[in-house]
Design a protein around this motif. Structure first.
Motif, PDB file in Angstrom:
ATOM      1  N   TRP A 130      19.913 -10.649  -4.926  1.00 52.18           N
ATOM      2  CA  TRP A 130      20.707 -11.292  -3.882  1.00 52.18           C
ATOM      3  C   TRP A 130      20.231 -12.721  -3.601  1.00 52.18           C
ATOM      4  N   ALA A 131      18.945 -13.003  -3.807  1.00 48.14           N
ATOM      5  CA  ALA A 131      18.472 -14.377  -3.647  1.00 48.14           C
ATOM      6  C   ALA A 131      19.089 -15.283  -4.709  1.00 48.14           C
ATOM      7  N   LEU A 132      19.180 -14.790  -5.934  1.00 49.29           N
ATOM      8  CA  LEU A 132      19.808 -15.577  -6.993  1.00 49.29           C
ATOM      9  C   LEU A 132      21.284 -15.789  -6.701  1.00 49.29           C
ATOM     10  N   ARG A 133      21.926 -14.753  -6.141  1.00 44.80           N
ATOM     11  CA  ARG A 133      23.343 -14.912  -5.808  1.00 44.80           C
ATOM     12  C   ARG A 133      23.503 -15.953  -4.694  1.00 44.80           C
ATOM     13  N   ALA A 134      22.580 -15.961  -3.744  1.00 48.12           N
ATOM     14  CA  ALA A 134      22.656 -16.942  -2.659  1.00 48.12           C
ATOM     15  C   ALA A 134      22.469 -18.361  -3.180  1.00 48.12           C
ATOM     16  N   VAL A 135      21.623 -18.526  -4.198  1.00 48.06           N
ATOM     17  CA  VAL A 135      21.370 -19.834  -4.781  1.00 48.06           C
ATOM     18  C   VAL A 135      22.483 -20.230  -5.751  1.00 48.06           C
ATOM     19  N   GLY A 136      23.167 -19.218  -6.319  1.00 49.98           N
ATOM     20  CA  GLY A 136      24.176 -19.477  -7.338  1.00 49.98           C
ATOM     21  C   GLY A 136      23.621 -19.404  -8.744  1.00 49.98           C
ATOM     22  N   ALA A 137      22.391 -18.887  -8.896  1.00 48.42           N
ATOM     23  CA  ALA A 137      21.780 -18.741 -10.217  1.00 48.42           C
ATOM     24  C   ALA A 137      22.192 -17.415 -10.839  1.00 48.42           C
ATOM     25  N   VAL A 138      21.927 -17.296 -12.123  1.00 48.12           N
ATOM     26  CA  VAL A 138      22.361 -16.137 -12.909  1.00 48.12           C
ATOM     27  C   VAL A 138      21.182 -15.218 -13.168  1.00 48.12           C
TER      28      VAL A 138
END
Length: 505
Positions: free
Chosen positions: A77-85
């Motif tokens: 979810w942290a990656l989703r918040a940042v927009g990373a894959v």
């Protein structure tokens, strides 16, 4: 159906929306600890800020070898918040296997739990920056700011949620680009077919780095339900959780189901259990019958990484034999069966299973030819054989011709053969699956000596240094020559027949 499935913009982070809507609902349980959606969102923002400070930006690929635990969903979810894959890797991969995927993916960062081989993997991948995740902290001085960035995976850097590698007939892993939209369509289709609600408690005992395990977390967030995460599959622990933790659903492969039934003995399925999603390849009919007799609400499912997990699933209330038929496609997913020429076959005719719908991958990263072969006019050519009945329900006849499904793990012969063919004493090698009562199948290798009559090398040790343990063949059989047809094509069916006749040896 839960309110979590109402229409929403793709760019809006799912967890933030869920936490704002139902902050006090339990999101995760791990051992004696639990996190509500509100608490999880606050923790995720801490990790997201750490990632941003390290230079991670929208569209960057962040690879991880994290196993099951609260760190994995925090990172997701942290990656989703940042927009990373997210690029999740099996921690059991050999260093060379993991390094190849990291290089191929253009990953910006390698993140693990402090595993002893973490530095070795990062070095083998070209001195990739490495961080260690402990709780909410990202330890290490690595930063991606100064590294050259590869071309974005797609035009919209927020579109791709996960890059998941799956092997093909060449044995080389290919990265399937899976969008947030694909996972959401899969979750919506599963909910429409099987039902779901916010009071569900799904047991996460299968690897979260698999597309099926990852889907558990995503479905739960969209539905506002809880996931009880276990560190791995342990039959006694799963049995206790089913009895004591109010579990309503669990995802298993057939090997896990067999071990669970053995562990429980004469005890029947707990009355609160609503669904047992059973994937990872066709299950033995005798196992399905045994589980049905014990009251397990089985939902055998056919799915692929390239379709964000589920494609078709049998309804749990369908308790009439045969138990391996009548899998209904998810709403929004089309399934058809075609012959070798691409002609659509009628019900009752066997052919290749093809899939179309919003759950499909965008393609294979950096492999336009493989993508063109797999996706034709919007249809995914699965390479699997099946037949539809007159109501459009699926029966899977066989997995890909060469694929070995061992204990729920996909094992590709070409990948093992490539390793064996690199041994100086081996002229050529071939691998097929040998039937196995516990694992479904195990790899078995035939090899032609470079010098006939020479002493047999230690091929098991050679493979263990280059392959994950579950890919190492159980037997290595020397042979004067491999069976081939007049055009030189390997006759795997003859080796499969030998392997099947040799199961008691």
């Amino acid at each position: 159906m839960s309110e979590g499935f109402e229409a929403a913009a793709w760019s809006e982070p799912w967890l933030a929306r869920r936490a704002a809507s139902t902050p006090d609902r339990i999101a995760l349980e791990f051992g004696a600890s639990s996190l509500s959606y509100g608490e999880l969102q606050r923790e995720v923002l801490v990790v997201a800020a750490e990632l941003t400070a390290r230079g991670v930006a929208p569209g960057d690929v962040v690879a991880t070898g994290l196993g099951n635990g609260v760190e994995f969903p925090r990172l997701l979810w942290a990656l989703r918040a940042v927009g990373a894959v997210l690029l999740p890797l099996n921690p059991r991969l050999a260093t060379d296997e993991a390094a190849h995927i990291l290089r191929d993916s253009g990953a910006s960062l390698w993140l693990d739990a402090g595993d002893s081989g973490g530095d070795e993997v990062a070095r083998a991948a070209g001195d990739l920056p490495r961080l260690v995740m402990r709780g909410l902290r990202l330890e290490g001085g690595a930063s991606v700011v100064s590294r050259p960035r590869p071309a974005p995976l797609c035009e919209n850097p927020w579109e791709i949620l996960a890059l998941i590698y799956t092997s093909g007939t060449t044995g080389k892993p290919k990265g399937a680009l899976l969008s947030a939209g694909a996972f959401r369509a899969s979750a919506m289709g599963s909910a429409a077919l099987l039902g779901t609600d916010s009071d569900e408690r799904w047991l996460g005992c299968m690897p979260l780095f698999h597309v099926g395990g990852l889907s558990i977390l995503l479905r739960a967030c969209l539905a506002g339900s809880a996931v009880v995460v276990q560190p791995g599959f342990d039959a006694q622990a799963v049995s206790a959780a089913l009895d004591d933790l109010g579990i309503t659903g669990v995802s298993l492969v057939s090997t896990m189901l067999g071990r669970l039934l053995d562990a429980r003995g004469e005890r029947r399925a707990p009355p609160g259990l609503r669904r047992v999603l059973l994937g990872g390849g066709p299950a033995p009919p005798a196992l399905l019958a045994r589980a049905h007799a014990a009251g397990y609400p089985l939902a055998p499912t056919y799915g692929l990484t390239e379709a964000a997990s589920q494609v078709a699933t049998r309804l749990p209330d369908d308790v009439a034999p045969p138990f391996d038929e009548r899998l209904s496609p998810l709403p929004g997913t089309e399934v058809r069966v075609v012959d070798a020429g691409g002609r659509v076959l009628d019900s009752g005719e066997a052919g290749e299973i093809c899939v179309r719908g919003a759950t499909l991958m965008r393609g294979y990263l950096g492999r336009p030819e493989a993508t063109a072969r797999a996706l034709r006019q919007g249809w995914l050519q699965t390479g699997d054989l099946g037949v539809l009945d007159d109501r459009g329900r699926l029966r899977v006849l066989d997995r890909r011709d060469d694929l070995i499904v061992s204990g729920g793990e996909n094992v590709y012969p070409a990948e093992i053969e490539a390793v064996l063919n690199g041994h100086p004493a081996v002229r050529e090698a071939a691998v097929v699956g040998q039937p196995d009562a516990e694992y479904g199948a195990r790899p078995m290798a035939w090899w032609v000596p470079l010098v006939p009559g020479s002493p047999a090398p230690d091929l098991e040790a050679y493979c263990r240094g280059r392959l994950a343990g579950f890919k190492v063949p159980r037997r290595f059989v020397p042979i004067a020559e491999l069976p081939r047809n007049a055009s030189g094509k390997l006759l795997r069916r003859e080796l499969r027949a030998l392997a099947g006749a040799d199961t008691d040896d």
